[in-house]
Design an enzyme around this catalytic site. Structure first.
Site, PDB file in Angstrom:
ATOM      1  N   ILE A  16       1.015  24.352  -2.529  1.00  0.00           N
ATOM      2  CA  ILE A  16      -0.413  24.141  -2.738  1.00  0.00           C
ATOM      3  C   ILE A  16      -1.213  24.684  -1.559  1.00  0.00           C
ATOM      4  O   ILE A  16      -2.271  25.287  -1.736  1.00  0.00           O
ATOM      5  CB  ILE A  16      -0.690  22.648  -2.960  1.00  0.00           C
ATOM      6  CG1 ILE A  16      -0.055  22.171  -4.270  1.00  0.00           C
ATOM      7  CG2 ILE A  16      -2.198  22.371  -2.983  1.00  0.00           C
ATOM      8  CD1 ILE A  16      -0.082  20.671  -4.463  1.00  0.00           C
ATOM      9  N   TYR A  20       8.247   8.317   0.926  1.00  0.00           N
ATOM     10  CA  TYR A  20       7.309   9.430   0.782  1.00  0.00           C
ATOM     11  C   TYR A  20       5.969   8.925   0.240  1.00  0.00           C
ATOM     12  O   TYR A  20       4.900   9.269   0.768  1.00  0.00           O
ATOM     13  CB  TYR A  20       7.873  10.499  -0.147  1.00  0.00           C
ATOM     14  CG  TYR A  20       6.839  11.548  -0.523  1.00  0.00           C
ATOM     15  CD1 TYR A  20       6.487  12.548   0.382  1.00  0.00           C
ATOM     16  CD2 TYR A  20       6.203  11.521  -1.767  1.00  0.00           C
ATOM     17  CE1 TYR A  20       5.514  13.484   0.057  1.00  0.00           C
ATOM     18  CE2 TYR A  20       5.246  12.452  -2.098  1.00  0.00           C
ATOM     19  CZ  TYR A  20       4.892  13.437  -1.188  1.00  0.00           C
ATOM     20  OH  TYR A  20       3.921  14.355  -1.503  1.00  0.00           O
ATOM     21  N   LYS A  54       2.138   9.054   2.022  1.00  0.00           N
ATOM     22  CA  LYS A  54       0.924   9.628   1.433  1.00  0.00           C
ATOM     23  C   LYS A  54      -0.186   8.569   1.345  1.00  0.00           C
ATOM     24  O   LYS A  54      -1.367   8.878   1.546  1.00  0.00           O
ATOM     25  CB  LYS A  54       1.224  10.209   0.056  1.00  0.00           C
ATOM     26  CG  LYS A  54       2.227  11.353   0.050  1.00  0.00           C
ATOM     27  CD  LYS A  54       1.850  12.468   1.018  1.00  0.00           C
ATOM     28  CE  LYS A  54       0.639  13.261   0.551  1.00  0.00           C
ATOM     29  NZ  LYS A  54       0.345  14.407   1.436  1.00  0.00           N
TER      30      LYS A  54
END
Length: 322
Positions: free
Chosen positions: A38, A187, A191
């Site tokens: 991204i 994870y 975030k």
């Protein structure tokens, strides 16, 4: 109560067109992890709008491939690379110094590490790898970038969150995930920590009277098989594209997943403290602002995370009014 005349006007964008971006000539933007995924498409799209883009990446070879790819698609692209290792906190000041800039319009905190399987790994500083890189590394980087951002009126810190953070909560007593380590949950928590950081940073910027704004984005669902080829680092076969076409009704490629961050950098109507995400259920489509998820508004948890992050990194992002 201020009079209507005393309230500064904010330019409005009635309809954001991802294919007709506003002119960004003169803007300088750092994209962490801008050499792949991204982040690459954020860099490519910003360069296409005329911005000067710096790719922050550990891998010089991959960064050079990304720069060559952007140059092949964007005539006169202004793109360069700066070595950046978010897992090595002591190296970040040197990386910021290497930018060679006297001002910075925006930083897109995009780079990230995602592990699928044990064992638990640590950074050079002894922090759990995903939390240490995704959150603490960006926290410390923002601290070192603060003088450049403060020098630039209306600068922006754009933090990339994840839909994965919607279903988890932080364990403030075990931020390093030393107990019951589960990679995917770790994870997701890293975030969430980034997203809470972005919103706490917004509160602190406003309290300080700073013109810098902190904007939160999440890219939705993004698959390599729906992402256009950018050889040599990403090549999509015809078979992959055809087999995944039905998924295009639900998720999207990484080129489209870059749209929220690009809008957060360039759209003057987006404000600090807002979240920009894909329009269709937060998974795909044109970027729009959406209400914050309920647990993101937990300012108490965000403040405690901020204090813990200061202790763990030995620094604190501080912005003062110019």
């Amino acid at each position: 109560m201020p009079s209507v005349a005393s309230i500064p006007s904010v330019p409005r964008v009635l309809q954001w067109d991802v294919h007709r971006l506003p002119n960004a000539v003169g803007k300088r933007v750092l994209v962490t992890g801008g050499n792949a995924g991204i982040g690459y498409f954020v860099a490519e799209q910003l360069a296409g709008a005329g911005a000067t883009v710096v790719l922050g990446s550990r891998d010089t070879g991959k960064a050079e491939e990304a720069i060559a790819s952007i140059a092949s698609r964007v005539p006169d692209a202004r793109v360069k690379h700066v070595p950046l290792d978010l897992a090595d906190l002591a190296s970040l000041k040197a990386s910021v110094d290497a930018l060679g800039l006297d001002r910075l319009d925006a930083v897109v905190l995009n780079a990230g590490v995602a592990l699928d399987h044990p064992p638990r790994r640590e950074t050079k500083d002894g922090h759990e790898l995903m939390f240490g890189t995704n959150h603490l590394g960006h926290f410390a980087l923002t601290h070192h970038l603060a003088p450049l951002l403060t020098t630039t009126p209306g600068s922006r810190v754009v933090t990339t969150g994840s839909f994965a953070a919607k279903s988890v909560r932080l364990d403030l007593d075990d931020l390093q995930n030393t107990h019951d380590y589960q990679p995917k949950r770790t994870y997701s928590r890293s975030k969430l920590a980034q997203m809470l950081f972005a919103l706490e940073l917004d509160r602190r910027l406003r309290a300080a009277g700073s013109t810098t704004e902190s904007v939160l984005v999440h890219p939705g669902g993004a698959l390599d098989s729906l992402t256009p080829s950018r050889p040599p680092f990403h090549v999509r076969t015809t078979g992959e594209r055809l087999s995944r076409l039905p998924l295009g009704l639900v998720v999207q490629g990484k080129d489209a997943a870059a749209w929220p961050a690009v809008r957060a950098v360039l759209d003057p109507s987006v404000r600090g403290g807002q979240m920009v995400s894909p329009r269709a259920f937060g998974l795909r489509g044109a970027p729009r602002t959406e209400p914050l998820w309920k647990h993101l508004a937990d300012s108490t948890t965000a403040a405690r995370l901020w204090a813990a992050s200061c202790d763990l990194t030995g620094c604190e992002p501080t912005f003062t009014a110019p």
